[in-house]
Design a protein around this motif. Structure first.
Motif, PDB file in Angstrom:
ATOM      1  N   LYS A 177    -100.143  54.589 -42.501  1.00 50.35           N
ATOM      2  CA  LYS A 177     -99.456  54.531 -41.214  1.00 50.35           C
ATOM      3  C   LYS A 177     -99.147  53.076 -40.874  1.00 50.35           C
ATOM      4  O   LYS A 177     -99.964  52.193 -41.084  1.00 50.35           O
ATOM      5  N   ILE A 178     -97.975  52.855 -40.336  1.00 49.58           N
ATOM      6  CA  ILE A 178     -97.573  51.508 -39.941  1.00 49.58           C
ATOM      7  C   ILE A 178     -98.056  51.266 -38.514  1.00 49.58           C
ATOM      8  O   ILE A 178     -97.841  52.084 -37.626  1.00 49.58           O
ATOM      9  N   HIS A 179     -98.727  50.147 -38.318  1.00 46.19           N
ATOM     10  CA  HIS A 179     -99.310  49.800 -37.015  1.00 46.19           C
ATOM     11  C   HIS A 179     -98.286  48.950 -36.256  1.00 46.19           C
ATOM     12  O   HIS A 179     -98.162  47.753 -36.480  1.00 46.19           O
ATOM     13  N   GLN A 180     -97.558  49.574 -35.348  1.00 50.52           N
ATOM     14  CA  GLN A 180     -96.474  48.898 -34.641  1.00 50.52           C
ATOM     15  C   GLN A 180     -96.987  47.776 -33.742  1.00 50.52           C
ATOM     16  O   GLN A 180     -96.362  46.718 -33.652  1.00 50.52           O
ATOM     17  N   GLN A 229    -102.688  46.296 -29.808  1.00 51.62           N
ATOM     18  CA  GLN A 229    -103.729  47.085 -30.457  1.00 51.62           C
ATOM     19  C   GLN A 229    -103.287  48.526 -30.687  1.00 51.62           C
ATOM     20  O   GLN A 229    -103.933  49.271 -31.420  1.00 51.62           O
ATOM     21  N   LYS A 230    -102.192  48.938 -30.067  1.00 56.38           N
ATOM     22  CA  LYS A 230    -101.695  50.316 -30.192  1.00 56.38           C
ATOM     23  C   LYS A 230    -101.030  50.535 -31.549  1.00 56.38           C
ATOM     24  O   LYS A 230    -100.258  49.697 -32.015  1.00 56.38           O
ATOM     25  N   GLU A 231    -101.353  51.676 -32.148  1.00 55.18           N
ATOM     26  CA  GLU A 231    -100.768  51.997 -33.448  1.00 55.18           C
ATOM     27  C   GLU A 231     -99.283  52.353 -33.312  1.00 55.18           C
ATOM     28  O   GLU A 231     -98.468  51.945 -34.138  1.00 55.18           O
ATOM     29  N   THR A 232     -98.956  53.099 -32.274  1.00 58.49           N
ATOM     30  CA  THR A 232     -97.545  53.433 -32.033  1.00 58.49           C
ATOM     31  C   THR A 232     -97.175  53.022 -30.611  1.00 58.49           C
ATOM     32  O   THR A 232     -97.984  53.127 -29.685  1.00 58.49           O
ATOM     33  N   ASP A 270     -90.674  54.337 -27.815  1.00 55.00           N
ATOM     34  CA  ASP A 270     -89.372  53.798 -28.222  1.00 55.00           C
ATOM     35  C   ASP A 270     -88.697  52.926 -27.166  1.00 55.00           C
ATOM     36  O   ASP A 270     -88.190  51.851 -27.502  1.00 55.00           O
ATOM     37  N   PRO A 271     -88.664  53.316 -25.890  1.00 53.74           N
ATOM     38  CA  PRO A 271     -87.996  52.443 -24.900  1.00 53.74           C
ATOM     39  C   PRO A 271     -88.671  51.070 -24.786  1.00 53.74           C
ATOM     40  O   PRO A 271     -87.998  50.046 -24.681  1.00 53.74           O
ATOM     41  N   LEU A 272     -90.004  51.060 -24.838  1.00 49.33           N
ATOM     42  CA  LEU A 272     -90.728  49.793 -24.761  1.00 49.33           C
ATOM     43  C   LEU A 272     -90.496  48.971 -26.027  1.00 49.33           C
ATOM     44  O   LEU A 272     -90.281  47.756 -25.969  1.00 49.33           O
ATOM     45  N   LEU A 273     -90.486  49.641 -27.167  1.00 47.67           N
ATOM     46  CA  LEU A 273     -90.234  48.942 -28.431  1.00 47.67           C
ATOM     47  C   LEU A 273     -88.829  48.332 -28.430  1.00 47.67           C
ATOM     48  O   LEU A 273     -88.624  47.213 -28.913  1.00 47.67           O
ATOM     49  N   GLN A 274     -87.882  49.043 -27.837  1.00 37.52           N
ATOM     50  CA  GLN A 274     -86.514  48.538 -27.725  1.00 37.52           C
ATOM     51  C   GLN A 274     -86.474  47.292 -26.842  1.00 37.52           C
ATOM     52  O   GLN A 274     -85.818  46.309 -27.184  1.00 37.52           O
ATOM     53  N   LYS A 275     -87.225  47.299 -25.760  1.00 34.38           N
ATOM     54  CA  LYS A 275     -87.252  46.148 -24.853  1.00 34.38           C
ATOM     55  C   LYS A 275     -87.895  44.938 -25.541  1.00 34.38           C
ATOM     56  O   LYS A 275     -87.402  43.813 -25.432  1.00 34.38           O
ATOM     57  N   ILE A 276     -88.983  45.179 -26.258  1.00 35.27           N
ATOM     58  CA  ILE A 276     -89.638  44.094 -27.016  1.00 35.27           C
ATOM     59  C   ILE A 276     -88.683  43.548 -28.062  1.00 35.27           C
ATOM     60  O   ILE A 276     -88.589  42.336 -28.266  1.00 35.27           O
ATOM     61  N   SER A 277     -87.950  44.453 -28.706  1.00 35.74           N
ATOM     62  CA  SER A 277     -86.969  44.059 -29.714  1.00 35.74           C
ATOM     63  C   SER A 277     -85.917  43.123 -29.116  1.00 35.74           C
ATOM     64  O   SER A 277     -85.545  42.118 -29.727  1.00 35.74           O
ATOM     65  N   GLU A 278     -85.450  43.442 -27.915  1.00 33.20           N
ATOM     66  CA  GLU A 278     -84.447  42.605 -27.257  1.00 33.20           C
ATOM     67  C   GLU A 278     -85.016  41.241 -26.882  1.00 33.20           C
ATOM     68  O   GLU A 278     -84.353  40.214 -27.038  1.00 33.20           O
ATOM     69  N   GLN A 337     -91.054  49.099 -36.655  1.00 36.22           N
ATOM     70  CA  GLN A 337     -91.341  50.462 -37.082  1.00 36.22           C
ATOM     71  C   GLN A 337     -91.634  50.570 -38.580  1.00 36.22           C
ATOM     72  O   GLN A 337     -92.354  51.467 -38.995  1.00 36.22           O
ATOM     73  N   ASN A 338     -91.094  49.661 -39.382  1.00 39.16           N
ATOM     74  CA  ASN A 338     -91.173  49.828 -40.832  1.00 39.16           C
ATOM     75  C   ASN A 338     -91.966  48.764 -41.572  1.00 39.16           C
ATOM     76  O   ASN A 338     -92.264  48.941 -42.750  1.00 39.16           O
ATOM     77  N   PHE A 339     -92.278  47.650 -40.943  1.00 42.69           N
ATOM     78  CA  PHE A 339     -92.961  46.570 -41.654  1.00 42.69           C
ATOM     79  C   PHE A 339     -94.383  46.990 -41.998  1.00 42.69           C
ATOM     80  O   PHE A 339     -95.175  47.362 -41.137  1.00 42.69           O
ATOM     81  N   ASP A 340     -94.696  46.921 -43.290  1.00 48.84           N
ATOM     82  CA  ASP A 340     -96.034  47.262 -43.773  1.00 48.84           C
ATOM     83  C   ASP A 340     -96.553  46.074 -44.570  1.00 48.84           C
ATOM     84  O   ASP A 340     -96.032  45.751 -45.639  1.00 48.84           O
ATOM     85  N   GLU A 341     -97.564  45.410 -44.048  1.00 52.54           N
ATOM     86  CA  GLU A 341     -98.090  44.191 -44.671  1.00 52.54           C
ATOM     87  C   GLU A 341     -98.562  44.444 -46.100  1.00 52.54           C
ATOM     88  O   GLU A 341     -98.312  43.649 -46.992  1.00 52.54           O
ATOM     89  N   GLU A 342     -99.211  45.569 -46.314  1.00 50.46           N
ATOM     90  CA  GLU A 342     -99.728  45.858 -47.652  1.00 50.46           C
ATOM     91  C   GLU A 342     -98.586  46.002 -48.654  1.00 50.46           C
ATOM     92  O   GLU A 342     -98.644  45.495 -49.764  1.00 50.46           O
ATOM     93  N   GLN A 343     -97.505  46.688 -48.244  1.00 49.44           N
ATOM     94  CA  GLN A 343     -96.340  46.813 -49.127  1.00 49.44           C
ATOM     95  C   GLN A 343     -95.716  45.452 -49.390  1.00 49.44           C
ATOM     96  O   GLN A 343     -95.327  45.153 -50.510  1.00 49.44           O
ATOM     97  N   ALA A 344     -95.621  44.626 -48.356  1.00 50.32           N
ATOM     98  CA  ALA A 344     -95.036  43.290 -48.523  1.00 50.32           C
ATOM     99  C   ALA A 344     -95.862  42.469 -49.504  1.00 50.32           C
ATOM    100  O   ALA A 344     -95.316  41.786 -50.374  1.00 50.32           O
ATOM    101  N   ILE A 345     -97.180  42.540 -49.386  1.00 47.34           N
ATOM    102  CA  ILE A 345     -98.046  41.799 -50.310  1.00 47.34           C
ATOM    103  C   ILE A 345     -97.873  42.309 -51.724  1.00 47.34           C
ATOM    104  O   ILE A 345     -97.801  41.524 -52.673  1.00 47.34           O
TER     105      ILE A 345
END
Length: 135
Positions: free
Chosen positions: A4-7, A43-46, A49-57, A67-75
């Motif tokens: 699971k990706i920890h947003q 600390q929240k895993e998810t 969406d509206p809040l994530l959109q505001k943070i994105s802006e 939503q998609n960044f996974d540190e383990e995959q990147a490593i």
């Protein structure tokens, strides 16, 4: 097993990469936000969406990054892509010319040019002497 990706952790990573403090992010998100609330958000895993959109802006980072960044995959990608050279495709950028050899070659070319010029000067002088002696 799907990981699971920890947003919230992703928000924290990108915020830190941008050099933004929790207080600054809270200020940009609005009056009802503070440093403690940002800390809890990270600390929240998810994240909704509206809040994530505001943070994105505010951070000027696409929502998909959170939503998609996974540190383990990147490593894993980095570990499997980069070799001893520490940079992918470094072979293309290696210097193939030794600058000292190039300087020596240029110096030798200059000496050869001077020698040709001297020989031409000597030939011209001898021709001039021949022309002058005929008169």
């Amino acid at each position: 097993m799907e990981q699971k990706i920890h947003q919230g952790r992703n928000v924290k990573r990108f915020r830190e990469m941008l050099g933004i403090k929790q207080e600054a992010l809270a200020f940009d998100l609005g009056e009802d936000w503070n440093q403690k609330k940002i800390s809890l958000l990270e600390q929240k895993e998810t994240i909704e969406d509206p809040l994530l959109q505001k943070i994105s802006e505010v951070l000027k980072i696409p929502v998909e990054a959170f939503q998609n960044f996974d540190e383990e995959q990147a490593i894993n990608i980095i570990a499997n892509t980069f070799q001893d050279e520490a940079v992918a495709y470094a072979e293309q950028y290696k210097c193939t010319v030794n600058p000292i050899d190039k300087i020596i070659q240029l110096h030798e070319d200059k000496i050869a040019l001077y020698e040709r010029m001297l020989k031409e000067k000597d030939d011209m002088m001898s021709r001039l002497e021949t022309v002058l002696n005929k008169k």
